[in-house]
Design an enzyme around this catalytic site. Structure first.
Site, PDB file in Angstrom:
ATOM      1  N   LEU A 148       0.826  -1.191   0.000  1.00 39.11           N
ATOM      2  CA  LEU A 148       0.000   0.000   0.000  1.00 39.11           C
ATOM      3  C   LEU A 148       0.870   1.254   0.000  1.00 39.11           C
ATOM      4  CD1 LEU A 148      -2.707  -1.015   2.640  1.00 39.11           C
ATOM      5  CD2 LEU A 148      -2.754  -1.329   0.158  1.00 39.11           C
ATOM      6  N   CYS A 149       0.410   2.229  -0.737  1.00 38.97           N
ATOM      7  CA  CYS A 149       1.101   3.510  -0.804  1.00 38.97           C
ATOM      8  C   CYS A 149       0.558   4.413   0.290  1.00 38.97           C
ATOM      9  CB  CYS A 149       0.901   4.143  -2.183  1.00 38.97           C
ATOM     10  SG  CYS A 149       1.703   5.748  -2.360  1.00 38.97           S
ATOM     11  N   LEU A 150       1.299   4.539   1.374  1.00 38.49           N
ATOM     12  CA  LEU A 150       0.915   5.373   2.509  1.00 38.49           C
ATOM     13  C   LEU A 150       2.094   6.268   2.870  1.00 38.49           C
ATOM     14  CD1 LEU A 150      -0.653   2.533   4.695  1.00 38.49           C
ATOM     15  CD2 LEU A 150      -1.906   4.150   3.247  1.00 38.49           C
TER      16      LEU A 150
END
Length: 205
Positions: free
Chosen positions: A85-87
């Site tokens: 996930l891109c966080l």
């Protein structure tokens, strides 16, 4: 292989989280690899309220200087299963990472982001009805996985003891209520097989 700094830091964080668990969050390192942590998240807002979401944090051996990757395995309708996930606190954004952040910080951030309408790389759009259905099925889905059962044995046992049903890949149901039925079926099958063998032997002799 984790550096000494990385290993000591993760060990301290495990002790801290064990003594002071975060609400709705369970996390622990893989016994075979301290760089791989498994977590369970509970999201307090609908349509995820009934869900138990299993995921992983994969740490670089230079942690805490660099951030972990964040992965959610359980289908939720919020994120693509088993995808990074891109966080802001994940390895997609090392430029925004703060070495003072911790396992707890990352998981609290994910828990908060989960409830928001914000999108990112790895998120998906589905209806609240679908998300609610997946939440209700989440623990059953988790319990199909051998790694989940080994990492969260107590949660698995509790689920089964409370009458939880696990749908395995061939669509057979495994759970507390039907274990006796399975053994009964095996016993009946053996009796019929024995009777068949006796009939064949009687015809021959």
């Amino acid at each position: 292989m984790a550096t000494d700094m990385c290993r000591r830091r993760l060990q301290r964080e495990y002790v801290t989280l064990s003594k002071s668990p975060l609400p709705g969050i369970t996390s622990l390192p893989d016994p075979d690899n301290i760089l791989s942590w498994h977590f369970l998240l509970r999201i307090p807002s609908p349509p995820y309220t009934n869900g138990v979401y299993w995921g992983q944090l994969k740490f670089p051996n230079t942690y805490p200087l660099k951030p972990p990757s964040v992965i959610v395995h359980t289908p939720s309708g919020r994120f693509k299963p088993s995808r990074r996930l891109c966080l802001s606190m994940s390895d997609y954004h090392p430029e925004t990472w703060n070495p003072m952040w911790s396992v707890g910080t990352v998981l609290l951030g994910l828990q908060t982001f989960w409830s928001s309408p914000d999108e990112t790389l790895g998120s998906i759009a589905t209806s609240n009805q679908a998300r609610n259905r997946l939440a209700n099925e989440s623990m059953s889905w988790n319990c199909r996985d051998k790694k989940f059962k080994s990492m969260f044995e107590n949660e698995y046992d509790t689920f089964i003891e409370e009458g939880g049903i696990v749908m395995v890949e061939d669509c057979k149901v495994v759970g507390k209520d039907n274990r006796s039925f399975i053994f009964w079926g095996l016993g009946v099958g053996f009796i019929f097989f024995a009777a068949f063998c006796r009939m064949i032997v009687a015809k021959i002799f």
